[in-house]
Design a protein around this motif. Structure first.
Motif, PDB file in Angstrom:
ATOM      1  N   PHE A 184      -7.217 -19.056  54.648  1.00 22.07           N
ATOM      2  CA  PHE A 184      -8.336 -19.621  53.893  1.00 22.07           C
ATOM      3  C   PHE A 184      -8.006 -20.979  53.266  1.00 22.07           C
ATOM      4  CE2 PHE A 184      -9.178 -15.042  54.001  1.00 22.07           C
ATOM      5  CZ  PHE A 184     -10.485 -15.052  54.467  1.00 22.07           C
ATOM      6  N   ASP A 185      -6.988 -21.631  53.754  1.00 23.65           N
ATOM      7  CA  ASP A 185      -6.633 -22.977  53.305  1.00 23.65           C
ATOM      8  C   ASP A 185      -6.381 -23.015  51.796  1.00 23.65           C
ATOM      9  OD1 ASP A 185      -6.033 -25.643  53.749  1.00 23.65           O
ATOM     10  OD2 ASP A 185      -8.086 -26.319  53.398  1.00 23.65           O
ATOM     11  N   ALA A 186      -5.664 -22.026  51.298  1.00 23.69           N
ATOM     12  CA  ALA A 186      -5.236 -22.001  49.902  1.00 23.69           C
ATOM     13  C   ALA A 186      -3.795 -22.500  49.814  1.00 23.69           C
ATOM     14  CB  ALA A 186      -5.351 -20.587  49.331  1.00 23.69           C
ATOM     15  N   SER A 187      -3.352 -22.810  48.604  1.00 25.68           N
ATOM     16  CA  SER A 187      -1.969 -23.251  48.403  1.00 25.68           C
ATOM     17  C   SER A 187      -1.195 -22.182  47.649  1.00 25.68           C
ATOM     18  CB  SER A 187      -1.930 -24.566  47.628  1.00 25.68           C
ATOM     19  OG  SER A 187      -2.483 -24.405  46.329  1.00 25.68           O
ATOM     20  N   VAL A 188       0.102 -22.120  47.902  1.00 25.20           N
ATOM     21  CA  VAL A 188       0.946 -21.113  47.258  1.00 25.20           C
ATOM     22  C   VAL A 188       2.222 -21.779  46.747  1.00 25.20           C
ATOM     23  CG1 VAL A 188       2.237 -18.962  47.556  1.00 25.20           C
ATOM     24  CG2 VAL A 188       0.084 -19.284  48.769  1.00 25.20           C
ATOM     25  N   GLY A 189       2.553 -21.501  45.502  1.00 28.22           N
ATOM     26  CA  GLY A 189       3.835 -21.889  44.947  1.00 28.22           C
ATOM     27  C   GLY A 189       4.612 -20.645  44.556  1.00 28.22           C
ATOM     28  N   VAL A 190       5.927 -20.698  44.688  1.00 31.09           N
ATOM     29  CA  VAL A 190       6.766 -19.528  44.390  1.00 31.09           C
ATOM     30  C   VAL A 190       7.964 -19.976  43.568  1.00 31.09           C
ATOM     31  CG1 VAL A 190       8.058 -17.585  45.342  1.00 31.09           C
ATOM     32  CG2 VAL A 190       6.059 -18.460  46.568  1.00 31.09           C
ATOM     33  N   ILE A 191       8.241 -19.246  42.489  1.00 30.48           N
ATOM     34  CA  ILE A 191       9.433 -19.470  41.666  1.00 30.48           C
ATOM     35  C   ILE A 191      10.315 -18.242  41.843  1.00 30.48           C
ATOM     36  CG2 ILE A 191      10.319 -19.934  39.349  1.00 30.48           C
ATOM     37  CD1 ILE A 191       7.489 -20.919  38.622  1.00 30.48           C
ATOM     38  N   THR A 192      11.561 -18.454  42.249  1.00 27.19           N
ATOM     39  CA  THR A 192      12.408 -17.339  42.682  1.00 27.19           C
ATOM     40  C   THR A 192      13.738 -17.311  41.935  1.00 27.19           C
ATOM     41  OG1 THR A 192      11.441 -17.554  44.891  1.00 27.19           O
ATOM     42  CG2 THR A 192      13.428 -16.217  44.712  1.00 27.19           C
ATOM     43  N   GLY A 193      14.230 -16.111  41.680  1.00 30.66           N
ATOM     44  CA  GLY A 193      15.580 -15.917  41.167  1.00 30.66           C
ATOM     45  C   GLY A 193      15.822 -16.607  39.838  1.00 30.66           C
ATOM     46  N   ALA A 194      16.974 -17.274  39.733  1.00 40.57           N
ATOM     47  CA  ALA A 194      17.353 -17.912  38.475  1.00 40.57           C
ATOM     48  C   ALA A 194      16.383 -19.002  38.055  1.00 40.57           C
ATOM     49  CB  ALA A 194      18.765 -18.482  38.605  1.00 40.57           C
ATOM     50  N   ASP A 195      15.604 -19.533  38.997  1.00 41.13           N
ATOM     51  CA  ASP A 195      14.602 -20.547  38.644  1.00 41.13           C
ATOM     52  C   ASP A 195      13.548 -19.982  37.701  1.00 41.13           C
ATOM     53  OD1 ASP A 195      15.911 -22.392  40.186  1.00 41.13           O
ATOM     54  OD2 ASP A 195      14.559 -22.210  41.917  1.00 41.13           O
ATOM     55  N   LEU A 217       7.805 -15.179  41.164  1.00 42.04           N
ATOM     56  CA  LEU A 217       6.428 -15.318  40.697  1.00 42.04           C
ATOM     57  C   LEU A 217       5.668 -16.066  41.778  1.00 42.04           C
ATOM     58  CD1 LEU A 217       4.154 -17.262  39.142  1.00 42.04           C
ATOM     59  CD2 LEU A 217       4.311 -14.868  38.523  1.00 42.04           C
ATOM     60  N   ILE A 218       4.669 -15.419  42.359  1.00 46.32           N
ATOM     61  CA  ILE A 218       3.861 -15.989  43.437  1.00 46.32           C
ATOM     62  C   ILE A 218       2.557 -16.495  42.832  1.00 46.32           C
ATOM     63  CG2 ILE A 218       2.807 -15.540  45.681  1.00 46.32           C
ATOM     64  CD1 ILE A 218       4.708 -13.054  45.851  1.00 46.32           C
ATOM     65  N   ASP A 219       2.196 -17.729  43.142  1.00 43.11           N
ATOM     66  CA  ASP A 219       1.076 -18.409  42.478  1.00 43.11           C
ATOM     67  C   ASP A 219       0.172 -19.042  43.533  1.00 43.11           C
ATOM     68  OD1 ASP A 219      -0.590 -19.807  40.789  1.00 43.11           O
ATOM     69  OD2 ASP A 219       0.995 -20.872  39.730  1.00 43.11           O
ATOM     70  N   LEU A 220      -0.973 -18.409  43.807  1.00 38.68           N
ATOM     71  CA  LEU A 220      -1.935 -18.894  44.807  1.00 38.68           C
ATOM     72  C   LEU A 220      -3.079 -19.620  44.122  1.00 38.68           C
ATOM     73  CD1 LEU A 220      -3.326 -17.053  47.913  1.00 38.68           C
ATOM     74  CD2 LEU A 220      -4.938 -17.898  46.195  1.00 38.68           C
ATOM     75  N   HIS A 221      -3.499 -20.747  44.698  1.00 38.29           N
ATOM     76  CA  HIS A 221      -4.656 -21.507  44.199  1.00 38.29           C
ATOM     77  C   HIS A 221      -5.636 -21.748  45.343  1.00 38.29           C
ATOM     78  CE1 HIS A 221      -3.131 -22.819  40.166  1.00 38.29           C
ATOM     79  NE2 HIS A 221      -1.978 -22.542  40.739  1.00 38.29           N
ATOM     80  N   TRP A 222      -6.920 -21.595  45.040  1.00 37.70           N
ATOM     81  CA  TRP A 222      -7.977 -21.857  46.021  1.00 37.70           C
ATOM     82  C   TRP A 222      -9.224 -22.333  45.292  1.00 37.70           C
ATOM     83  CZ3 TRP A 222     -12.866 -19.688  46.518  1.00 37.70           C
ATOM     84  CH2 TRP A 222     -13.560 -19.956  47.721  1.00 37.70           C
ATOM     85  N   GLY A 223      -9.891 -23.318  45.847  1.00 38.90           N
ATOM     86  CA  GLY A 223     -11.122 -23.846  45.247  1.00 38.90           C
ATOM     87  C   GLY A 223     -10.834 -24.948  44.260  1.00 38.90           C
ATOM     88  N   SER A 224     -11.707 -25.950  44.223  1.00 38.17           N
ATOM     89  CA  SER A 224     -11.471 -27.124  43.377  1.00 38.17           C
ATOM     90  C   SER A 224     -12.534 -27.360  42.326  1.00 38.17           C
ATOM     91  CB  SER A 224     -11.357 -28.377  44.264  1.00 38.17           C
ATOM     92  OG  SER A 224     -12.540 -28.542  45.049  1.00 38.17           O
ATOM     93  N   SER A 225     -13.566 -26.546  42.300  1.00 39.49           N
ATOM     94  CA  SER A 225     -14.620 -26.724  41.299  1.00 39.49           C
ATOM     95  C   SER A 225     -15.244 -25.386  40.960  1.00 39.49           C
ATOM     96  CB  SER A 225     -15.697 -27.688  41.823  1.00 39.49           C
ATOM     97  OG  SER A 225     -16.324 -27.148  42.977  1.00 39.49           O
ATOM     98  N   GLY A 226     -15.917 -25.354  39.811  1.00 39.92           N
ATOM     99  CA  GLY A 226     -16.565 -24.133  39.368  1.00 39.92           C
ATOM    100  C   GLY A 226     -15.756 -23.404  38.319  1.00 39.92           C
ATOM    101  N   PRO A 227     -16.240 -22.262  37.854  1.00 36.79           N
ATOM    102  CA  PRO A 227     -15.524 -21.479  36.839  1.00 36.79           C
ATOM    103  C   PRO A 227     -14.138 -21.084  37.319  1.00 36.79           C
ATOM    104  CG  PRO A 227     -17.742 -20.618  37.195  1.00 36.79           C
ATOM    105  CD  PRO A 227     -17.503 -21.618  38.275  1.00 36.79           C
ATOM    106  N   LYS A 228     -13.235 -20.946  36.355  1.00 36.46           N
ATOM    107  CA  LYS A 228     -11.855 -20.585  36.671  1.00 36.46           C
ATOM    108  C   LYS A 228     -11.649 -19.078  36.518  1.00 36.46           C
ATOM    109  CE  LYS A 228      -9.736 -24.937  35.131  1.00 36.46           C
ATOM    110  NZ  LYS A 228      -8.739 -25.513  34.186  1.00 36.46           N
ATOM    111  N   LEU A 229     -11.267 -18.432  37.611  1.00 39.06           N
ATOM    112  CA  LEU A 229     -10.949 -17.007  37.609  1.00 39.06           C
ATOM    113  C   LEU A 229      -9.478 -16.847  37.976  1.00 39.06           C
ATOM    114  CD1 LEU A 229     -11.660 -13.943  37.655  1.00 39.06           C
ATOM    115  CD2 LEU A 229     -12.223 -14.235  40.079  1.00 39.06           C
ATOM    116  N   LEU A 280     -10.091 -20.289  41.988  1.00 39.87           N
ATOM    117  CA  LEU A 280      -9.379 -19.012  41.996  1.00 39.87           C
ATOM    118  C   LEU A 280      -7.880 -19.240  41.887  1.00 39.87           C
ATOM    119  CD1 LEU A 280      -9.304 -15.892  42.497  1.00 39.87           C
ATOM    120  CD2 LEU A 280      -9.137 -16.442  44.947  1.00 39.87           C
ATOM    121  N   ARG A 281      -7.261 -18.450  41.027  1.00 35.56           N
ATOM    122  CA  ARG A 281      -5.808 -18.427  40.945  1.00 35.56           C
ATOM    123  C   ARG A 281      -5.356 -16.976  41.002  1.00 35.56           C
ATOM    124  NH1 ARG A 281      -2.033 -20.893  35.976  1.00 35.56           N
ATOM    125  NH2 ARG A 281      -0.122 -21.152  37.226  1.00 35.56           N
TER     126      ARG A 281
END
Length: 466
Positions: A184-195, A217-229, A280-281
């Motif tokens: 769905f063309d979303a972005s994902v950031g991940v923080i792992t271990g000692a980080d 910690l897995i962090d997905l983001h999708w959508g650029s406008s509208g209410p934040k969920l 969406l996050r």
């Protein structure tokens, strides 16, 4: 394989939906040979009954599905699915406008068709063969694509929960999120271990540090406008209980302790597939609560991202710890609504059993919006109280908070109150789900399951003002 309706086919078997009090009137107008066939096979049109009728007196074969009585239908969900599971493999076309047969409004028909697709689910990853199932041509009056999307989200949730921890650890859960994001063309950031420590997520690190697979910690983001969920899902991929080791009988189902993560990913899939106009996050603290020399201990006092300290009175109450840091991070993003989902407490199961999804909110309008959608979506929920007088139960003498209050009372409520401490001023809703069907039911095989997600998805327009 994705859940889908069958293409239109000239060879499809017509399927007639029959209410119990309609059967005799309908039979009176049928040939004697057909009456004998129905009677001989004991078909009474009870809920979930199915009967394949061969070509009699030159007529084309067809099938009957029992729809019971209104009283019977109140006692189970997905009546049509109960019949579908008893029909032989093949393609069926539902008769929806035949006089003398059950007539369903579009909403009910859509729910029954969803149940049919859910009944086709098979967890076959470890099997050499996959059984054939009965397929259905979507009636013209339903939104087939929307129903298929709901079913696909549920299948995703079930697959994630059903997969054993050896193949669904934190790294594999991360890969599943990456796959969903790519779709769905979303972005994902991940923080792992000692980080995690560098990023000030100490509770996630502490709970997961004893495992071979690093916590993350897995962090997905999708959508650029509208209410934040923001959705936050508990991703404890296996829970031994830590140094407060669970007995074997209690450990057997702990592959499902990432059911909160699986459920928020299912809900996220619904949202992205529908293209809802929101931001969406999805935050998933993914860990394994393992036993090793560096496992956290009873009696430890741990820092959190929010600055609150937590006394550890039971290492088996770890889910609220990883959620605490994730919820603090969620709150910092100034969301319009935060929803957490977790297989958090046995107390919730004692209170409402495995079938209901208990939830907490301070906002009556949000509770009402959710309750309005639960029944039409065949996705039952039950509101529980953020009972403020119990706040003192989670306040020990040595630290700001206690992760496992003594006494055994109100375990689900005190866990919810604990989590609320980390949300700040954000509008918040918490689900303490089971994530598992212990006994097979129509459209719900034994195993992992989604709870509350369809009701939430249907309620989002009201919850977010869309």
């Amino acid at each position: 394989m994705a859940p889908c309706f069958a293409p239109v086919s000239d060879t499809a078997v017509y399927l007639s939906l029959m209410e119990q009090d309609q059967l005799q009137g309908w039979l009176q107008n049928q040939p004697a040979s057909l009456q004998d066939w129905v009677t001989t096979n004991g078909f009474t049109a009870g809920c979930g009954q199915a009967l394949l009728v061969p070509g009699i007196d030159g007529a084309a074969p067809f099938a009957l599905a029992g729809y019971g009585t209104a009283t019977q239908r109140r006692r189970q969900r997905f009546t049509l699915a109960a019949a579908a599971e008893k029909l032989p493999a093949g393609c069926y076309q539902l008769q929806t406008e035949t006089p003398g047969l059950a007539q369903l409004d579009t909403e009910t028909l859509s729910t029954e068709c969803l149940g049919w697709l859910l009944s086709q689910y098979r967890f076959s990853r470890y099997k050499s063969t996959t059984p054939m199932t009965a397929s259905l041509i979507a009636p013209a009056t339903v939104d087939a694509a929307a129903i298929e999307s709901l079913a696909a989200a549920e299948w995703l949730t079930r697959d994630l929960i059903n997969t054993p921890a050896a193949d669904m650890g934190p790294a594999e859960l991360e890969a599943a999120v990456e796959a969903l994001a790519a779709e769905f063309d979303a972005s994902v950031g991940v923080i792992t271990g000692a980080d995690l420590l560098e990023a000030n997520l100490p509770l996630i690190h502490t709970v997961g540090r004893a495992a071979d697979q690093a916590p993350r910690l897995i962090d997905l983001h999708w959508g650029s406008s509208g209410p934040k969920l923001t959705l936050v899902g508990k991703g404890v991929c296996f829970d031994t209980g830590g140094l407060n080791l669970k007995p074997g009988a209690s450990m057997g189902l702990m592959k499902k302790d990432m059911g909160g993560a699986a459920n928020v990913l299912g809900l996220a899939r619904m949202i992205m597939a529908a293209g809802l106009p929101i931001q969406l996050r999805v935050l998933i603290p993914a860990v394994e609560n393992a036993v090793s020399g560096n496992a956290f201990r009873p009696g430890d006092v741990l820092p959190s991202r929010k600055g609150l300290t937590v006394e550890i009175n039971n290492t088996d109450a770890e889910g609220r710890l990883v959620l605490a840091d994730a919820l603090t991070l969620a709150d910092e993003g100034d969301p319009d609504l935060v929803i957490s989902m977790a297989t958090l407490t046995g107390a919730a199961r004692v209170a409402v059993g495995p079938d209901l999804a208990p939830f907490y909110t301070d906002h009556d309008a949000d509770a009402a919006a959710l309750a309005t959608q639960a029944a039409p979506q065949a996705d039952p929920v039950w509101r529980m109280p953020f009972h403020a007088p119990y706040e003192s139960m989670i306040e020990p003498g040595i630290a700001d908070l206690d992760n496992a209050p003594a006494g055994g009372f109100a375990g689900s409520i005190t866990a919810a109150l604990f989590l609320r401490r980390f949300v700040g001023e954000s509008r918040y809703m918490h689900f303490d789900i089971y994530g598992w069907t212990p006994n097979a039911a129509p459209a719900r095989p034994k195993g992992g399951t989604g709870q509350g997600c369809r009701a939430l998805f249907a309620a989002l327009p009201d919850l977010l003002g869309l």
